[in-house]
Design an enzyme around this catalytic site. Structure first.
Site, PDB file in Angstrom:
ATOM      1  N   GLU A   1       0.833  -1.220   0.000  1.00 35.66           N
ATOM      2  CA  GLU A   1       0.000   0.000   0.000  1.00 35.66           C
ATOM      3  C   GLU A   1       0.857   1.255   0.000  1.00 35.66           C
ATOM      4  OE1 GLU A   1      -2.147  -1.669   3.347  1.00 35.66           O
ATOM      5  OE2 GLU A   1      -4.027  -1.292   2.297  1.00 35.66           O
TER       6      GLU A   1
ATOM      7  N   GLU B   1      -3.089  -9.871   4.307  1.00 37.32           N
ATOM      8  CA  GLU B   1      -3.973  -9.517   5.419  1.00 37.32           C
ATOM      9  C   GLU B   1      -5.081 -10.547   5.625  1.00 37.32           C
ATOM     10  OE1 GLU B   1      -2.797  -7.543   3.188  1.00 37.32           O
ATOM     11  OE2 GLU B   1      -2.329  -5.562   3.989  1.00 37.32           O
TER      12      GLU B   1
HETATM   13  N1  T1G Z   1       5.331  -7.745  11.375  1.00 38.45           N
HETATM   14  C1  T1G Z   1       6.125  -8.121  12.388  1.00 38.45           C
HETATM   15  N2  T1G Z   1       7.058  -9.105  12.315  1.00 38.45           N
HETATM   16  C2  T1G Z   1       7.175  -9.733  11.145  1.00 38.45           C
HETATM   17  C3  T1G Z   1       6.380  -9.411  10.020  1.00 38.45           C
HETATM   18  C4  T1G Z   1       5.429  -8.357  10.176  1.00 38.45           C
HETATM   19  N3  T1G Z   1       4.663  -7.962   9.167  1.00 38.45           N
HETATM   20  N4  T1G Z   1       6.748 -10.243   8.999  1.00 38.45           N
HETATM   21  C5  T1G Z   1       7.715 -11.025   9.479  1.00 38.45           C
HETATM   22  N5  T1G Z   1       7.986 -10.725  10.750  1.00 38.45           N
HETATM   23  C6  T1G Z   1       9.000 -11.367  11.595  1.00 38.45           C
HETATM   24  C7  T1G Z   1       8.694 -12.831  11.859  1.00 38.45           C
HETATM   25  O1  T1G Z   1       7.797 -12.962  12.950  1.00 38.45           O
HETATM   26  C8  T1G Z   1      10.078 -13.361  12.169  1.00 38.45           C
HETATM   27  O2  T1G Z   1      10.389 -12.951  13.494  1.00 38.45           O
HETATM   28  C9  T1G Z   1      10.986 -12.548  11.243  1.00 38.45           C
HETATM   29  O3  T1G Z   1      10.236 -11.360  10.897  1.00 38.45           O
HETATM   30  C10 T1G Z   1      11.328 -13.286   9.966  1.00 38.45           C
HETATM   31  O4  T1G Z   1      10.070 -13.687   9.424  1.00 38.45           O
HETATM   32  C11 T1G Z   1      -1.938  -1.844   6.760  1.00 38.45           C
HETATM   33  C12 T1G Z   1      -2.285  -3.827   8.359  1.00 38.45           C
HETATM   34  C13 T1G Z   1       7.836 -11.390   5.016  1.00 38.45           C
HETATM   35  C14 T1G Z   1       7.480 -13.471   3.658  1.00 38.45           C
HETATM   36  O5  T1G Z   1       1.347 -10.554   6.837  1.00 38.45           O
HETATM   37  O6  T1G Z   1       4.795 -13.349   5.213  1.00 38.45           O
HETATM   38  O7  T1G Z   1       0.345  -4.710   6.495  1.00 38.45           O
HETATM   39  O8  T1G Z   1      10.426 -15.231  14.562  1.00 38.45           O
HETATM   40  O9  T1G Z   1      10.597 -16.146   9.608  1.00 38.45           O
HETATM   41  O10 T1G Z   1      10.368 -16.914   6.063  1.00 38.45           O
HETATM   42  O11 T1G Z   1      -3.007  -3.234   5.237  1.00 38.45           O
HETATM   43  O12 T1G Z   1       7.531 -13.127   7.349  1.00 38.45           O
HETATM   44  O13 T1G Z   1      12.543 -14.150  13.772  1.00 38.45           O
HETATM   45  O14 T1G Z   1      11.305 -13.204  15.753  1.00 38.45           O
HETATM   46  O15 T1G Z   1       8.556 -15.332   8.305  1.00 38.45           O
HETATM   47  O16 T1G Z   1      11.825 -14.975   5.194  1.00 38.45           O
HETATM   48  C15 T1G Z   1       0.854  -7.870   6.345  1.00 38.45           C
HETATM   49  C16 T1G Z   1       3.919 -11.507   7.124  1.00 38.45           C
HETATM   50  C17 T1G Z   1       0.832  -7.252   7.689  1.00 38.45           C
HETATM   51  C18 T1G Z   1       3.608 -10.426   6.150  1.00 38.45           C
HETATM   52  C19 T1G Z   1       9.336 -13.335   5.320  1.00 38.45           C
HETATM   53  N6  T1G Z   1       2.119  -8.539   6.148  1.00 38.45           N
HETATM   54  N7  T1G Z   1       5.275 -11.985   6.974  1.00 38.45           N
HETATM   55  O17 T1G Z   1       9.350 -14.727   5.467  1.00 38.45           O
HETATM   56  O18 T1G Z   1      10.920 -14.903   7.453  1.00 38.45           O
HETATM   57  S1  T1G Z   1      -0.707  -6.482   7.963  1.00 38.45           S
HETATM   58  C20 T1G Z   1       2.255  -9.864   6.427  1.00 38.45           C
HETATM   59  C21 T1G Z   1       5.582 -12.933   6.042  1.00 38.45           C
HETATM   60  C22 T1G Z   1      -0.654  -5.072   7.059  1.00 38.45           C
HETATM   61  C23 T1G Z   1      -1.868  -3.173   6.068  1.00 38.45           C
HETATM   62  C24 T1G Z   1      -1.934  -4.292   7.020  1.00 38.45           C
HETATM   63  C25 T1G Z   1       6.978 -13.460   6.103  1.00 38.45           C
HETATM   64  C26 T1G Z   1       7.897 -12.882   5.003  1.00 38.45           C
HETATM   65  P1  T1G Z   1      11.213 -13.942  14.468  1.00 38.45           P
HETATM   66  P2  T1G Z   1       9.970 -15.116   8.729  1.00 38.45           P
HETATM   67  P3  T1G Z   1      10.686 -15.454   5.995  1.00 38.45           P
END
Ligand code: T1G
Length: 634
Positions: free
Chosen positions: A107, A127
């Protein structure tokens, strides 16, 4: 201007560059949002700067909003405020995207006038997997860029749109060879002057009637997920609602969904998946072994499916069966599966050719000699399995990891048939054809730490979600499902009809599966002992899962209650928006669950004896995971 550590700043001619550097994934937490906002405002005030570029890390433009803030509350500037600042700015902004561009990160790019991608750019709105919708303009701007049906598909499936498709859809202006080339292109654009191109000024292309089929498809697979219904509503709204009004609806809806049980459950699953990949008692210096070649012994459908997992992961693999006829059947089965994947659009021609080239078939067990990991998918007979492992022990090179696929045989007894018990481990690939994402990784009493670390690191390469479990008949998932299935059959024997049980659980989002339906059909016959309600049916089946899960935690077969949730969401079709059986029990209230179980114990006998862990959690007012570690473990 002092530059916060979450970003880097650079001036390239008339281009002001803001590098997002909030490792590991550029989650848009408060500090990064503030840093972007301040830097963007400073470049706008700089008369030498004609345009501003946002650039992420090579593999992560941004993973989106910081999910950890959802439970703790977000501080200004909110992402929507940073986006509004960029769109209202007097100067154009470009997004230069490499790697992950997910959720709020996506976004953020939609607030920009121009998007330039590197070949590894991956756009997604995950999301929906968090029980929510894009909350910073995605439901209103994406349709304006790519049309309603395409936007809805991207939003409700959370699928990844790679760079080339993004360019074809009009999501980005072009794909450059790398981020440096994109920076040079952006610098030239800034020097030449860039017209503002706010997405919000566009109308959604096409006619809203095109949404009917897309909405029907989306709602057809929603299984009661609230966020899907709201996503359909939001995308439809984009056709005839001013942007500001649509975004106001989106913000309100995001807040409403974020407070829902379904979103809490799915955020639980997100963090539980990542926690499950961690092995708490591995020495910190444990180094995984290198895996470059694989072998699979046993060419039935399980073995063939496992071999294809390795080939898809880019690993050369040989599928072995001493029965030549079985090998030919496997060859035909694999070819059929690959043709189905190609015809279904799941795989392109060059990828298919590469995968086929990696998978060999052989009738010689010696073909496993050079493999780094050998998976035996041979039988559920202990003697035959021990003979295979003893032979593999003699044939395979030192350091090769010997793996048993399956959930019933005792791994420690298998390991004893070899001179390398430390190299023996279990990997339970669920059927059909190994296509299920869950991988139960079974640690034996003597499995070496680096072997555990190796297989836990191998799992994501195979596109599997690993969960480390101990040795027992049925491991975690099957043992709990047996208790569930037994309760289903008891309900039918007590007079509930199979359809009643099926409907009650389907209404919760759980499919009992054809095997159990067939078993129930034979069990029916008694007059109803008591009118069984949907709620009663659900509680008896689900609490059997929970009580058995508590026993597995007590026995150390499962490490965490959240691991059990991951097993059921990824391996047994438990609805993600329920969070898994253990999360669901905690959401209902463990004291209520225990009261039911005690009631059933009185009424229905020993199979309902409450697990001591559950009793302790309720007695001490703890979560199940906290009760596992509570000092009062008696
Ligand atoms: N927020 C906080 N921590 C996150 C994170 C996030 N969005 N994404 C990953 N982490 C942390 C994860 O917990 C781990 O921490 C470390 O980063 C490595 O992640 C306004 C409201 C990006 C494809 O849903 O899909 O935006 O365990 O092991 O395999 O509309 O992480 O090491 O302490 O998964 O390389 C939308 C979720 C949010 C993305 C990377 N975004 N993340 O995968 O590493 S809502 C998501 C993923 C939003 C808007 C709305 C995957 C990745 P730790 P990982 P990876």
């Amino acid at each position: 201007m002092s530059v916060p550590r979450q970003i880097g700043i650079e001036t390239r001619g008339a281009l002001g560059v803001i590098y997002l550097r909030n490792a590991p994934v550029n989650a848009l937490g408060h500090a990064l949002r503030t840093a972007i906002s301040d830097a963007h405002r400073a470049f706008c005030a700089d008369p030498e700067i004609k345009a501003i570029a946002l650039v992420g890390l090579p593999k992560f433009f941004s993973a989106g909003a910081d999910i950890r803030e959802f439970a703790t509350g977000r501080k200004p500037p909110l992402l929507t405020e940073v986006i509004a600042q960029i769109e209202a700015a007097p100067k154009p902004t470009l997004a230069l995207i490499g790697g992950v561009c997910f959720g709020g990160g996506f976004e953020l790019t939609l607030a920009c006038d121009i998007r330039l991608a590197a070949p590894n750019a991956r756009f997604s709105f995950p999301e929906i997997r968090l029980g929510n919708i894009p909350g910073a303009g995605g439901t209103q701007k994406l349709p304006r860029l790519v049309g309603g049906p395409a936007a809805l598909d991207i939003i409700v499936t959370a699928r990844e749109v790679r760079a080339e498709e993004a360019a074809a859809l009009g999501l980005c202006a072009e794909v450059l060879p790398d981020l440096e080339a994109a920076l040079l292109r952006a610098e030239a654009m800034a020097a030449a002057g860039i017209e503002r191109q706010p997405i919000g000024a566009r109308a959604v292309p096409g006619d809203i009637s095109e949404m009917d089929a897309a909405a029907e498809t989306a709602l057809g697979v929603a299984r009661g997920a609230l966020a899907v219904t709201r996503a359909v509503e939001g995308v439809r709204m984009a056709y005839d609602t001013p942007l500001e009004q649509g975004q106001a609806w989106e913000r309100e809806t995001f807040i409403e969904l974020n407070a829902s049980d379904q979103s809490r459950a799915q955020r639980h699953v997100f963090f539980a998946e990542r926690e499950a990949r961690k092995v708490p008692d591995l020495p910190r210096d444990t180094a995984p072994r290198e895996i470059t070649r694989a072998a699979v012994v046993g060419a039935d459908s399980a073995g063939a499916g496992i071999a294809m997992c390795f080939a898809r992961a880019g690993l050369p693999v040989v599928l072995i069966d001493t029965d030549a006829a079985q090998i030919e059947r496997a060859r035909a089965r694999i070819a059929e599966l690959w043709d189905q994947a190609r015809d279904g659009g799941g795989i392109d021609g060059p990828t298919l050719v590469a995968q086929r080239a990696r998978l060999e078939l052989s009738t010689e067990l010696h073909a496993a000699a050079s493999a780094d990991v050998v998976v035996a998918a041979v039988s559920e007979d202990m003697t035959q399995t021990q003979e295979i492992f003893s032979a593999l022990d003699r044939i395979c090179k030192p350091g090769a990891i010997l793996v048993n696929n399956g959930a019933t045989l005792d791994l420690d007894s298998i390991a004893q048939a070899t001179r390398r018990p430390g190299d023996v481990i279990g990997m339970h690939f669920l059927q059909p054809d190994g296509a299920v994402r869950l991988l139960e990784v079974v640690r034996g009493a003597r499995t070496a730490p680096e072997v555990i670390a190796t297989v836990m690191a191998l799992a994501p390469r195979l596109d599997k979600q690993p969960v480390l479990v101990g040795v027992c008949d049925g491991l975690v998932g099957n043992r709990m499902v047996r208790a569930f299935g037994r309760e289903v059959q008891m309900l039918v024997e007590e007079g509930a009809t199979p359809d009643q049980v099926d409907a009650a659980l389907a209404g919760f989002g759980v499919d009992i599966g054809q095997q159990l339906r067939d078993a129930c059909a034979g069990a029916q016959g008694q007059p109803p002992r008591a009118p069984l309600t949907e709620d009663e049916i659900r509680r008896r089946c689900l609490w059997q899962l929970v009580n058995t899960g508590c026993r597995l935690l007590e026995e150390g077969i499962a490490l965490r209650a959240s691991d059990i949730d991951v097993i059921f969401v990824h391996g047994y079709g438990f609805p993600r928006f329920r969070g898994g059986p253990m999360h669901h029990a905690e959401a209902v209230g463990l004291s209520k669950v225990l009261a039911d179980i005690r009631h059933y114990h009185e009424m229905l006998g020993p199979r309902w004896a409450p697990a001591p862990l559950l009793e302790r959690a309720v007695r001490e007012g703890l979560s199940l995971d906290a009760a596992m570690t509570s000092e009062a473990v008696a």
